[in-house]
Design a protein around this motif. Structure first.
Motif, PDB file in Angstrom:
ATOM      1  N   ASN A 413     112.805  43.677  18.958  1.00  0.00           N
ATOM      2  CA  ASN A 413     111.367  43.527  18.742  1.00  0.00           C
ATOM      3  C   ASN A 413     110.933  42.107  19.088  1.00  0.00           C
ATOM      4  OD1 ASN A 413     108.724  43.377  17.776  1.00  0.00           O
ATOM      5  ND2 ASN A 413     109.161  44.637  15.974  1.00  0.00           N
ATOM      6  N   ILE A 414     110.052  41.972  20.061  1.00  0.00           N
ATOM      7  CA  ILE A 414     109.611  40.653  20.507  1.00  0.00           C
ATOM      8  C   ILE A 414     108.885  39.905  19.399  1.00  0.00           C
ATOM      9  CG2 ILE A 414     107.403  41.496  21.404  1.00  0.00           C
ATOM     10  CD1 ILE A 414     109.643  38.789  23.003  1.00  0.00           C
ATOM     11  N   GLU A 415     108.270  40.620  18.467  1.00  0.00           N
ATOM     12  CA  GLU A 415     107.550  39.972  17.374  1.00  0.00           C
ATOM     13  C   GLU A 415     108.483  39.305  16.373  1.00  0.00           C
ATOM     14  OE1 GLU A 415     104.880  42.738  15.573  1.00  0.00           O
ATOM     15  OE2 GLU A 415     103.682  42.990  17.394  1.00  0.00           O
ATOM     16  N   PHE A 416     109.768  39.634  16.442  1.00  0.00           N
ATOM     17  CA  PHE A 416     110.763  39.009  15.571  1.00  0.00           C
ATOM     18  C   PHE A 416     111.596  37.960  16.313  1.00  0.00           C
ATOM     19  CE2 PHE A 416     111.068  43.380  13.274  1.00  0.00           C
ATOM     20  CZ  PHE A 416     109.839  43.148  12.652  1.00  0.00           C
ATOM     21  N   SER A 417     111.362  37.799  17.594  1.00  0.00           N
ATOM     22  CA  SER A 417     112.223  36.966  18.432  1.00  0.00           C
ATOM     23  C   SER A 417     111.769  35.513  18.466  1.00  0.00           C
ATOM     24  CB  SER A 417     112.263  37.530  19.853  1.00  0.00           C
ATOM     25  OG  SER A 417     110.982  37.406  20.465  1.00  0.00           O
ATOM     26  N   ASP A 418     112.526  34.698  19.169  1.00  0.00           N
ATOM     27  CA  ASP A 418     112.270  33.265  19.271  1.00  0.00           C
ATOM     28  C   ASP A 418     110.968  33.009  20.034  1.00  0.00           C
ATOM     29  OD1 ASP A 418     112.281  30.547  19.674  1.00  0.00           O
ATOM     30  OD2 ASP A 418     114.307  30.450  20.483  1.00  0.00           O
ATOM     31  N   PRO A 419     109.923  32.483  19.372  1.00  0.00           N
ATOM     32  CA  PRO A 419     108.653  32.262  20.076  1.00  0.00           C
ATOM     33  C   PRO A 419     108.687  31.074  21.013  1.00  0.00           C
ATOM     34  CG  PRO A 419     108.489  31.392  17.862  1.00  0.00           C
ATOM     35  CD  PRO A 419     109.836  32.064  17.965  1.00  0.00           C
ATOM     36  N   TRP A 420     109.643  30.170  20.792  1.00  0.00           N
ATOM     37  CA  TRP A 420     109.721  28.976  21.634  1.00  0.00           C
ATOM     38  C   TRP A 420     110.141  29.332  23.050  1.00  0.00           C
ATOM     39  CZ3 TRP A 420     107.347  25.029  19.597  1.00  0.00           C
ATOM     40  CH2 TRP A 420     107.267  24.939  18.194  1.00  0.00           C
ATOM     41  N   VAL A 421     110.854  30.424  23.216  1.00  0.00           N
ATOM     42  CA  VAL A 421     111.233  30.861  24.559  1.00  0.00           C
ATOM     43  C   VAL A 421     109.996  31.203  25.375  1.00  0.00           C
ATOM     44  CG1 VAL A 421     112.448  32.656  25.856  1.00  0.00           C
ATOM     45  CG2 VAL A 421     113.465  31.712  23.774  1.00  0.00           C
ATOM     46  N   GLU A 422     109.000  31.735  24.702  1.00  0.00           N
ATOM     47  CA  GLU A 422     107.786  32.174  25.386  1.00  0.00           C
ATOM     48  C   GLU A 422     106.970  31.008  25.940  1.00  0.00           C
ATOM     49  OE1 GLU A 422     105.576  34.496  22.609  1.00  0.00           O
ATOM     50  OE2 GLU A 422     107.313  35.690  22.010  1.00  0.00           O
ATOM     51  N   ILE A 423     107.066  29.828  25.338  1.00  0.00           N
ATOM     52  CA  ILE A 423     106.221  28.710  25.756  1.00  0.00           C
ATOM     53  C   ILE A 423     106.979  27.655  26.542  1.00  0.00           C
ATOM     54  CG2 ILE A 423     104.644  29.049  23.848  1.00  0.00           C
ATOM     55  CD1 ILE A 423     105.915  26.741  22.408  1.00  0.00           C
ATOM     56  N   LYS A 424     108.295  27.843  26.708  1.00  0.00           N
ATOM     57  CA  LYS A 424     109.063  26.896  27.512  1.00  0.00           C
ATOM     58  C   LYS A 424     108.797  27.133  28.994  1.00  0.00           C
ATOM     59  CE  LYS A 424     112.802  26.319  24.157  1.00  0.00           C
ATOM     60  NZ  LYS A 424     114.217  26.591  23.852  1.00  0.00           N
ATOM     61  N   PRO A 425     108.692  26.040  29.794  1.00  0.00           N
ATOM     62  CA  PRO A 425     108.429  26.197  31.228  1.00  0.00           C
ATOM     63  C   PRO A 425     109.597  26.852  31.945  1.00  0.00           C
ATOM     64  CG  PRO A 425     108.931  23.903  30.695  1.00  0.00           C
ATOM     65  CD  PRO A 425     108.799  24.627  29.389  1.00  0.00           C
TER      66      PRO A 425
END
Length: 425
Positions: A413-425
């Motif tokens: 589930n993406i809602e439980f995953s590491d959010p920092w991965v989403e904003i890293k370049p």
């Protein structure tokens, strides 16, 4: 039997220190700001939708920390942020891996300073429904209190925040945190505090709900083909009086430690499962008769203080001070259990197959090594751990059923995953 319990237990000292710190940091806030923020938070409660199927009861939530999506989102960022440890080497997710149902693969956890702990990090599966928290503590019933232990504990050190509170808080003045804290708690005129951090972390952990396994499809969604023949046979064994698994791992959450809006009662889910019955040379005094922790309900055999669980971790007895609680630990949920090896409070059992063998034998007999001794003879062992006969074919069926409790959507589930991965370049 003498329990090695200091006059002021370490967990109590940690909790007291952390609570005093929280009060000190929070007392400077203006009362009108607190009221405004509380009102704003309350208005957002209706926005949160529990990810639970229709018909399932909702978890109980503390009145002073209602669930909101904004707090869950903030808690997710904090959960995966290494800046929440003093030396910035660990996050909560370092010991709670989503791919392992938020458990870990190590036998025991290693803190941010490299110190080995005595226990394995438990899986964070449906913690919102837990009546008690950690492996063996009947007094910890709120996640907001429990998270103080890994944050501020000094023996053993986990995140190592004690004495470094101002330094840690200063880290959360950088983006994206100012916006996240404002969305969760309103305007931050006096800056971030640890009450907000613990409430956000608790909200994220509560959101980790897992009720979408093949078993759920079969049992609750009327999908008769969701389980195969082996899994159905294993389910029959699991709920049989022959194996008696369901006595400690019953209910929709597969654990006695369950509480929700329709079941607020505590069923005291702590059990001695006969893992150990070893000599404890570090204990003071050879008999129970001379110490204040005597338990007159125990037989003379049970009162042999020199034998029992290893003194480094006697379970609930370390909190209660009662001899009869020696070796009692909370029965965990079996949801996603196939993913969470190694097993038991100390990670001393490598596989589910080995777990079944131990219970079939009525406990564990350690024939050599540091904790040598026959746990099958432990007089404080639960009456449900009496042993049973099981064939290899039946064991494979039981393992197949336990595998059917795995919720693949939960661990991806993406809602439980590491959010920092989403904003890293």
């Amino acid at each position: 039997m003498q329990i090695n319990r200091p006059s002021k237990p370490q967990w109590l000292a940690t909790m007291a220190l952390a609570l005093l710190m929280l009060l000190a940091l929070g007392c400077g806030q203006e009362s009108h700001q607190q009221n405004d923020n509380q009102a704003e938070s309350a208005s957002k409660v209706s926005q949160y939708e529990w990810p639970i199927p229709e018909g399932f009861p909702k978890p109980e939530v503390p009145a002073d920390n209602p669930m909101t999506q904004a707090k869950v989102t903030l808690g997710r960022y904090l959960f995966y942020d290494t800046r929440l440890s003093a030396n910035q080497t660990q996050s909560c997710a370092s010991c709670h891996l989503q791919s392992k149902a938020f458990a870990e693969t190590l036998k025991v956890s290693i803190g941010s300073t490299g110190q080995a702990h005595t226990r394995n990090a438990p899986a964070l599966v449906n913690i919102a429904y837990n009546k008690t928290l950690t492996w063996a503590h009947d007094g910890l019933t709120h996640i907001e209190d429990q998270v103080l232990l890994p944050l501020f504990s000094e023996q053993p050190v986990e995140m190592g925040l004690a004495g470094k509170e101002a330094l840690i808080l200063a880290r959360f003045t950088q983006a994206p945190y100012p916006a996240l804290f404002e969305q969760a708690f309103g305007q931050q005129a006096n800056g971030v505090d640890f009450i907000q951090i613990t409430q956000a972390l608790a909200s994220f952990v509560r959101s980790l709900v897992s009720l979408n396994s093949p078993f759920d499809a079969y049992a609750y969604n009327e999908q008769d083909d969701a389980l195969n023949e082996a899994q159905l046979a294993g389910m029959a064994l699991f709920f049989s009086e022959k194996l008696e698994c369901h006595h400690c791992h019953g209910g929709f959450n597969f654990t006695q430690s369950t509480s929700h809006e329709k079941q607020p009662l505590d069923r005291r889910p702590f059990h001695n499962t006969g893992l150990y019955y070893t000599e404890r040379t570090g204990l003071l005094g050879a008999s129970l008769a001379s110490n204040s922790l005597a338990d007159t309900a125990l037989t003379p055999v049970q009162q042999n203080s020199q034998l029992g669980y290893p003194q480094k971790d006697t379970g609930l007895a370390q909190v209660s001070g009662k001899a009869i609680d020696d070796g009692r630990f909370r029965a965990p949920s079996l949801r996603n259990i196939s993913l969470t090896a190694p097993y038991m409070h100390d990670g001393s059992v490598a596989s589910l197959s080995e777990v079944i063998d131990i219970y079939a034998a009525g406990g564990r007999n350690i024939t050599a090594g540091e904790h040598q001794g026959d746990g099958r003879q432990n007089p404080l062992k639960s009456p449900f751990i009496k042993g049973f006969e099981i064939s290899e074919a039946e064991k494979q069926q039981l393992l197949a059923f336990l595998a059917s409790l795995t919720d693949e959507k939960f661990i991806t589930n993406i809602e439980f995953s590491d959010p920092w991965v989403e904003i890293k370049p």
